[in-house]
Design a protein around this motif. Sequence first.
Motif, mmCIF file in Angstrom:
data_model
loop_
_atom_site.group_PDB
_atom_site.id
_atom_site.type_symbol
_atom_site.label_atom_id
_atom_site.label_comp_id
_atom_site.label_asym_id
_atom_site.label_seq_id
_atom_site.Cartn_x
_atom_site.Cartn_y
_atom_site.Cartn_z
ATOM 1 N N SER A 227 0.819 -1.214 0.000
ATOM 2 C CA SER A 227 0.000 0.000 0.000
ATOM 3 C C SER A 227 0.851 1.262 0.000
ATOM 4 O O SER A 227 0.599 2.214 0.744
ATOM 5 N N THR A 228 1.880 1.272 -0.848
ATOM 6 C CA THR A 228 2.763 2.434 -0.913
ATOM 7 C C THR A 228 2.447 3.349 -2.085
ATOM 8 O O THR A 228 3.022 4.421 -2.191
ATOM 9 N N VAL A 229 1.570 2.916 -2.996
ATOM 10 C CA VAL A 229 1.262 3.698 -4.183
ATOM 11 C C VAL A 229 -0.157 4.241 -4.084
ATOM 12 O O VAL A 229 -1.096 3.490 -3.808
ATOM 13 N N TYR A 230 -0.303 5.535 -4.300
ATOM 14 C CA TYR A 230 -1.634 6.135 -4.271
ATOM 15 C C TYR A 230 -2.324 5.932 -5.617
ATOM 16 O O TYR A 230 -1.657 5.833 -6.643
ATOM 17 N N PRO A 231 -3.688 5.854 -5.619
ATOM 18 C CA PRO A 231 -4.586 6.121 -4.491
ATOM 19 C C PRO A 231 -4.761 4.972 -3.521
ATOM 20 O O PRO A 231 -5.329 5.143 -2.449
ATOM 21 N N ALA A 232 -4.277 3.765 -3.860
ATOM 22 C CA ALA A 232 -4.515 2.611 -2.992
ATOM 23 C C ALA A 232 -3.939 2.817 -1.596
ATOM 24 O O ALA A 232 -4.485 2.308 -0.612
ATOM 25 N N ALA A 233 -2.853 3.577 -1.474
ATOM 26 C CA ALA A 233 -2.200 3.767 -0.185
ATOM 27 C C ALA A 233 -3.114 4.425 0.833
ATOM 28 O O ALA A 233 -2.968 4.217 2.036
ATOM 29 N N GLY A 234 -4.070 5.209 0.352
ATOM 30 C CA GLY A 234 -4.949 5.917 1.280
ATOM 31 C C GLY A 234 -6.188 5.162 1.681
ATOM 32 O O GLY A 234 -6.898 5.591 2.614
ATOM 33 N N TYR A 235 -6.476 4.044 1.054
ATOM 34 C CA TYR A 235 -7.743 3.353 1.312
ATOM 35 C C TYR A 235 -7.830 2.814 2.735
ATOM 36 O O TYR A 235 -8.852 2.960 3.415
ATOM 37 N N ALA A 236 -6.773 2.122 3.186
ATOM 38 C CA ALA A 236 -6.799 1.565 4.539
ATOM 39 C C ALA A 236 -6.945 2.659 5.582
ATOM 40 O O ALA A 236 -7.709 2.523 6.546
ATOM 41 N N ARG A 237 -6.228 3.739 5.397
ATOM 42 C CA ARG A 237 -6.323 4.841 6.361
ATOM 43 C C ARG A 237 -7.731 5.422 6.405
ATOM 44 O O ARG A 237 -8.251 5.753 7.478
ATOM 45 N N ARG A 238 -8.379 5.523 5.249
ATOM 46 C CA ARG A 238 -9.736 6.063 5.215
ATOM 47 C C ARG A 238 -10.704 5.183 6.002
ATOM 48 O O ARG A 238 -11.551 5.688 6.748
ATOM 49 N N VAL A 239 -10.580 3.859 5.842
ATOM 50 C CA VAL A 239 -11.449 2.956 6.584
ATOM 51 C C VAL A 239 -11.191 3.082 8.081
ATOM 52 O O VAL A 239 -12.125 3.151 8.892
ATOM 53 N N PHE A 240 -9.923 3.138 8.448
ATOM 54 C CA PHE A 240 -9.565 3.276 9.857
ATOM 55 C C PHE A 240 -10.139 4.556 10.449
ATOM 56 O O PHE A 240 -10.710 4.552 11.546
ATOM 57 N N GLU A 241 -9.980 5.653 9.737
ATOM 58 C CA GLU A 241 -10.421 6.940 10.268
ATOM 59 C C GLU A 241 -11.929 7.038 10.400
ATOM 60 O O GLU A 241 -12.436 7.858 11.163
ATOM 61 N N ARG A 242 -12.654 6.193 9.677
ATOM 62 C CA ARG A 242 -14.101 6.151 9.812
ATOM 63 C C ARG A 242 -14.538 5.178 10.910
ATOM 64 O O ARG A 242 -15.741 4.968 11.116
#
Length: 294
Positions: A227-242
């Motif tokens: 998960s080092t390449v965007y946009p995929a890199a931000g997906y896990a963080r988005r789920v976590f933050e929700r």
Amino acid sequence: MPLSSDIQAFQAVLRESKTIVALAGAGLSAASGIPTFRGAGGFWRAHNVIELATPRAFRADPGRVWQFCHYRRELMKAAKPNRAHLALAMLSVPEHLQRIAPNAHFTLITQNIDGLSTRALQQLDQVVKAPVIEMHGRLMDTVCTVCGERRPNDDTPIFPALADTDSLFTDHGGARIPLEQLPRCSGSCGGLLRPGVVWFGEDVLHGERVDQLVGEADLILVVGTSSTVYPAAGYARRVFERGGTVVIFNAEPLNEDEADNEKEHRHFYFTGPCEETLPLALFGAELGTELGGT
């Protein structure tokens, strides 16, 4: 919450989940013989990416890019779905999903271009309402550079001039193929065909749908990708933050510094080949040992 590798704790969360998304990367297909891009011995380390996987490279020398893709197409055609592909395919089948997550809906999003996740569904002889979302396209597709038509094509070779060029590409970087010998659209436009994949610098496919799914997910399985390449890199963080749960399946363990950083947005981390860890974590030891595939 510290990172956990407790399978029973993960399965308890899984049972209560409502909207599950899996994000798959190159590590998912490693056991099928498809080299990963950036891992140890990764495919990109043997070739200059900028020269081979960009629109600019295709404009400069489409024949050389097609030779590179032909070499990779042959690897992918010879590959078979492994146990991790099959485990994810089972989640796409309602009767299997309901056994472990009775009230959940599941979608698989893959960054891979090998088509193995779709073939795993076919191997299970299942038709599902939500097919695999291949956000980087598929190497067995072609796209017309004029009219934009996308078509599947698994011919070997995809056009005659590619015959017997494998050794030339691997040993000498490719042969010069005249423009008039390259594949053309079968429609009236006659446009030059390109491989049906997303290159560096291009937008992913189905981006709005992926964003919607990630925005709704209360559980994300990140399988075989750093998960080092965007946009995929931000997906896990988005789920976590929700407030959702993030579960990582990766062959490589986190080192101490990475672990401190990853605790900020991940809950479960299962280390080891995903064709071993994923079936076991999802379905338990009995089904984990019975799954077919490589």
